[in-house]
Design an enzyme around this catalytic site. Structure first.
Site, short mmCIF file in Angstrom:
data_model
loop_
_atom_site.label_atom_id
_atom_site.label_comp_id
_atom_site.label_asym_id
_atom_site.label_seq_id
_atom_site.Cartn_x
_atom_site.Cartn_y
_atom_site.Cartn_z
N ASN A 106 0.86 -1.18 0.00
CA ASN A 106 0.00 0.00 0.00
C ASN A 106 0.90 1.24 0.00
O ASN A 106 2.13 1.13 0.05
CB ASN A 106 -0.99 -0.02 1.17
CG ASN A 106 -0.32 -0.02 2.54
OD1 ASN A 106 0.74 0.57 2.73
ND2 ASN A 106 -0.93 -0.71 3.49
N GLU B 292 3.26 1.60 3.04
CA GLU B 292 4.35 0.62 3.00
C GLU B 292 5.38 0.98 1.94
O GLU B 292 6.58 0.79 2.13
CB GLU B 292 3.77 -0.77 2.71
CG GLU B 292 2.97 -1.35 3.87
CD GLU B 292 2.09 -2.52 3.47
OE1 GLU B 292 1.62 -3.23 4.37
OE2 GLU B 292 1.84 -2.71 2.26
N ASP C 44 -6.22 -8.01 1.55
CA ASP C 44 -6.18 -9.46 1.34
C ASP C 44 -7.02 -9.85 0.13
O ASP C 44 -6.65 -10.75 -0.64
CB ASP C 44 -6.71 -10.19 2.58
CG ASP C 44 -5.85 -9.96 3.81
OD1 ASP C 44 -4.66 -9.65 3.65
OD2 ASP C 44 -6.37 -10.09 4.94
#
Length: 331
Positions: free
Chosen positions: A206, A209, A277
């Site tokens: 993301n 990150e 996820d």
């Protein structure tokens, strides 16, 4: 690669896939109750328990999303020989899931995250876990198990939660073997091993990150700055592609010579938990089928938005995803 003329054909093709998921699998425990009073022992609420529930957590949510798409997920991980480990295996088997890649260790505890809920409000979370790397013998077993399973699979997902199952050595050996076998690798990274995923097929951090991993800051609204960060990421790690989730700004993909950016779909957001996820699960299945980058990003973005409409961590609804993909004319 399949004919991309038909969404029906693509969604049917998901059913033929076997997906290896390597990473940290854990248990999510929920205790629901009500609060009527404050404890006389300390200034904390007393929760009167009404029900309890166990769910698969961590990489387990990716497993359930892959299964929901119609593919066969196989988890490759290390858990304890403890009672939570028994319950985790019970959850996997109860969902009809393959446990062939699980390794159990006497020296390791199984991660369990317990949430105490009063109504829809979380009162406290209690984590029982270790983030120590697995031992060398356990790592060798994990690598051997992955190498045994990879030739039977069409894609490998690295699902890293920084709990110690994945290390630089394991990532490198498994990636190299998958590349030798012609099996693509799709990565959902975390901070500790962020820069370890060299030569992988599609890397999906993301925005937060990405900035932390590269140790740089940039303005995502400025195309030049953002693209320079992606170029730096791909060059430093020899990545074939990057898929960046941008939260309310949608997704961005740079893969196979194509660059696309999709805005987030306007939805009634209930809970963003587990959206990443779902995105990695859909993206990996699309990569396994050799689908175009634009479609990979578009369908992943659509799926991530759909699960945000539900409260709690839930897998994607395949039929609803297909209906929305047809409506959005993704092909």
């Amino acid at each position: 690669m399949i004919n991309t003329a038909s969404l029906e054909e693509i969604f049917e093709a998901f059913n033929s896939l076997r997906v290896l998921i390597v990473g940290d699998v854990m248990l999510d425990s929920y205790v629901w109750g009500r609060v009527d009073r404050i404890s006389p022992e300390a200034p904390v609420p007393v929760v009167t328990v009404q029900r309890r529930e166990l769910r698969l957590g961590g990489a387990g949510n990716v497993i359930l999303n892959v299964q929901a798409l119609g593919a066969e997920p196989i988890i490759c991980s290390v858990i304890g020989t403890d009672e939570p480990g028994d319950r985790l295996i019970g959850q996997l088997r109860g969902n009809g899931l393959n446990c062939d890649g699980l390794i159990r260790s006497d020296a390791r505890i199984t991660t369990i995250k317990e949430r105490i809920m009063a109504g829809s409000q979380q009162v406290v979370r209690v984590d029982t876990e270790t983030d120590q790397y697995i031992s060398e013998p356990e790592r060798n077993l994990l690598i051997a198990k992955a190498k045994e399973l990879i030739p039977t699979c069409q894609v490998v997902i690295f699902q890293d939660y920084d709990k110690g199952v994945l290390s630089q050595e394991a990532i490198a050996e498994i990636t190299n073997f998958a590349n030798e076998q012609g099996v693509p690798t799709v990565v959902d990274p975390k901070k500790r091993n962020f820069m370890a995923y060299h030569h992988t097929t599609l890397f999906k951090p993301n925005l937060k990150e990405l900035k932390e991993g590269l140790k740089i800051d940039f303005d995502v609204t400025k195309t030049g700055e953002f693209q320079a960060a992606i170029d730096k990421l791909k060059a430093r790690m020899n990545l074939k592609g990057a898929l960046i989730t941008l939260s309310e700004r949608g997704v961005f993909i740079d893969f196979q010579g194509e660059i696309h950016r999709f805005p987030a779909h306007i939805r009634q957001i209930s809970d963003v938990s587990g959206a990443g996820d779902t995105v990695i699960s859909v993206a990996a299945c699309c990569v396994a089928l050799g689908l175009p980058p634009r479609f990979i990003a578009g369908l992943s973005n659509l799926a991530g938005g759909l699960v945000c409409e539900s409260l709690g961590v839930v897998p994607i609804d395949k039929q609803r995803l297909k209906t929305e993909a047809i409506k959005e004319a993704l092909l």
